[in-house]
Design a protein around this motif. Structure first.
Motif, PDB file in Angstrom:
ATOM      1  N   GLU A   1       7.102   4.578  -8.151  1.00 33.35           N
ATOM      2  CA  GLU A   1       7.267   4.664  -9.606  1.00 33.35           C
ATOM      3  C   GLU A   1       6.002   4.211 -10.330  1.00 33.35           C
ATOM      4  O   GLU A   1       5.593   4.823 -11.333  1.00 33.35           O
ATOM      5  CB  GLU A   1       8.454   3.815 -10.045  1.00 33.35           C
ATOM      6  N   LYS A   2       5.371   3.161  -9.832  1.00 35.60           N
ATOM      7  CA  LYS A   2       4.155   2.649 -10.463  1.00 35.60           C
ATOM      8  C   LYS A   2       3.006   3.649 -10.326  1.00 35.60           C
ATOM      9  O   LYS A   2       2.217   3.840 -11.262  1.00 35.60           O
ATOM     10  CB  LYS A   2       3.775   1.301  -9.849  1.00 35.60           C
ATOM     11  N   TYR A   3       2.904   4.271  -9.164  1.00 36.03           N
ATOM     12  CA  TYR A   3       1.858   5.278  -8.962  1.00 36.03           C
ATOM     13  C   TYR A   3       2.047   6.457  -9.915  1.00 36.03           C
ATOM     14  O   TYR A   3       1.098   6.898 -10.574  1.00 36.03           O
ATOM     15  CB  TYR A   3       1.884   5.769  -7.509  1.00 36.03           C
ATOM     16  N   LEU A   4       3.284   6.953 -10.019  1.00 37.49           N
ATOM     17  CA  LEU A   4       3.563   8.086 -10.908  1.00 37.49           C
ATOM     18  C   LEU A   4       3.338   7.702 -12.366  1.00 37.49           C
ATOM     19  O   LEU A   4       2.843   8.518 -13.165  1.00 37.49           O
ATOM     20  CB  LEU A   4       5.000   8.570 -10.697  1.00 37.49           C
TER      21      LEU A   4
ATOM     22  N   PHE B   1       0.830  -1.193   0.000  1.00 40.29           N
ATOM     23  CA  PHE B   1       0.000   0.000   0.000  1.00 40.29           C
ATOM     24  C   PHE B   1       0.873   1.254   0.000  1.00 40.29           C
ATOM     25  O   PHE B   1       1.909   1.302   0.674  1.00 40.29           O
ATOM     26  CB  PHE B   1      -0.896   0.044   1.248  1.00 40.29           C
ATOM     27  N   LEU B   2       0.426   2.260  -0.735  1.00 39.22           N
ATOM     28  CA  LEU B   2       1.053   3.579  -0.727  1.00 39.22           C
ATOM     29  C   LEU B   2       0.011   4.570  -0.235  1.00 39.22           C
ATOM     30  O   LEU B   2      -1.030   4.748  -0.859  1.00 39.22           O
ATOM     31  CB  LEU B   2       1.533   3.958  -2.127  1.00 39.22           C
ATOM     32  N   ILE B   3       0.294   5.199   0.909  1.00 43.24           N
ATOM     33  CA  ILE B   3      -0.664   6.090   1.561  1.00 43.24           C
ATOM     34  C   ILE B   3      -0.108   7.507   1.616  1.00 43.24           C
ATOM     35  O   ILE B   3       1.058   7.709   1.972  1.00 43.24           O
ATOM     36  CB  ILE B   3      -0.976   5.610   3.000  1.00 43.24           C
ATOM     37  N   ASP B   4      -0.940   8.485   1.273  1.00 40.15           N
ATOM     38  CA  ASP B   4      -0.545   9.886   1.327  1.00 40.15           C
ATOM     39  C   ASP B   4      -0.302  10.295   2.779  1.00 40.15           C
ATOM     40  O   ASP B   4      -1.163  10.121   3.638  1.00 40.15           O
ATOM     41  CB  ASP B   4      -1.653  10.758   0.712  1.00 40.15           C
TER      42      ASP B   4
ATOM     43  N   LEU C   1      -3.154   5.909  -2.253  1.00 42.61           N
ATOM     44  CA  LEU C   1      -2.730   6.299  -3.588  1.00 42.61           C
ATOM     45  C   LEU C   1      -2.602   5.111  -4.531  1.00 42.61           C
ATOM     46  O   LEU C   1      -2.900   5.228  -5.730  1.00 42.61           O
ATOM     47  CB  LEU C   1      -1.388   7.040  -3.516  1.00 42.61           C
ATOM     48  N   TYR C   2      -2.159   3.973  -3.997  1.00 44.32           N
ATOM     49  CA  TYR C   2      -1.901   2.830  -4.877  1.00 44.32           C
ATOM     50  C   TYR C   2      -1.877   1.551  -4.042  1.00 44.32           C
ATOM     51  O   TYR C   2      -1.412   1.545  -2.900  1.00 44.32           O
ATOM     52  CB  TYR C   2      -0.558   3.015  -5.581  1.00 44.32           C
TER      53      TYR C   2
END
Length: 263
Positions: A231-234, A191-194, A201-202
């Motif tokens: 990188e995947k999110y961007l 998980f990617l969290i703001d 985010l992702y």
């Protein structure tokens, strides 16, 4: 009256004497110091020339000598790491066992206030590691538990947990966590969290825990494709923006054609 004055004088003298002892660098144990390093106990228990390791309750603990760049002993360190939880505590002491520096950590990053102390145990400098993250660690822990059913305070269920100010990638703070449904599982969810809003985010599903043994990860890395979750999110954000611009352009061209036909 005279008797009362004598008693008052004795009380004041005792109070001042007690304060002087508390402030004395030779009487800090259990008084003015927050923590104290027991040097004699360290000498008795050391199993190497540098110190020793042990387990105390749910903590793995390392007591070691602290050296300068010339290999001279300048003090001692105490590192406490949770066995079942991701919390850790680091302390530095001077040659007399007085606390001079303390840090609290969560998994791989520092949290709360890092403190520096004078010889009397008074805080003289602090660094607040939580300031960049408006979405607090406690809020992050609750989010992962309530929304996704993961207890990130359980070390056995967390393979990776990081946070960063994001200056070199997202240009905003973020949390990244890789969780498994079972201890020592082979696959998990990332998980990617703001770190400001708490927005997810992702999410990556079925992530192979051992990156070095993941053929797809190595293949993507060699091919220059995005491999980290940042990188995947961007990449996805950029692809979405390109798609939006393409649709806007197509809509504009369609309007021009219709206007031309109408004329």
């Amino acid at each position: 009256m005279i008797r009362n004055l004598i008693i008052l004088t004795i009380v004041l003298f005792s109070s001042l004497r007690g304060d002087a002892q508390t402030d004395s660098v030779y009487n800090y144990k259990g008084k003015s110091m927050i923590r104290y390093f027991d040097i004699e106990e360290f000498k008795r228990k050391s199993t190497t020339s540098s110190g020793y390791d042990c387990v105390e309750g749910d903590m793995r603990v390392s007591y070691l000598k602290r050296y300068d760049s010339k290999e001279k002993v300048i003090g001692y360190t105490e590192w406490r790491e949770g066995i079942s939880t991701p919390y850790g505590y680091y302390y530095e002491y001077d040659l007399r066992g007085r606390l001079i520096h303390s840090i609290t950590s969560f998994q791989a990053f520092d949290i709360g206030k890092e403190c520096y102390y004078d010889t009397l145990g008074r805080i003289i400098k602090t660094i607040d590691h939580d300031i960049p993250y408006k979405f607090t660690l406690d809020a992050f822990i609750e989010k992962m538990k309530n929304e996704y059913g993961y207890d990130v305070e359980d070390r056995k269920k967390v393979n990776l947990l990081e946070r960063d100010e994001g200056k070199e990638d997202l240009h905003r703070p973020w949390y990244e966590v890789l969780c498994t449904n079972e201890p020592n599982g082979l696959y998990g969810e990332r998980f990617l969290i703001d770190g400001t809003t708490g927005e997810t985010l992702y999410i990556e599903r079925d992530v192979y825990i051992d990156r070095e043994g993941d053929g797809k990860y190595i293949e993507d890395m060699l091919a220059g494709r995005p491999v980290t979750i940042q990188e995947k999110y961007l990449y996805e954000q950029n692809k979405t923006r390109k798609g939006q611009r393409k649709r806007v352009r197509a809509f504009g061209e369609s309007c021009l054609i219709k206007a031309y036909i109408w004329v």
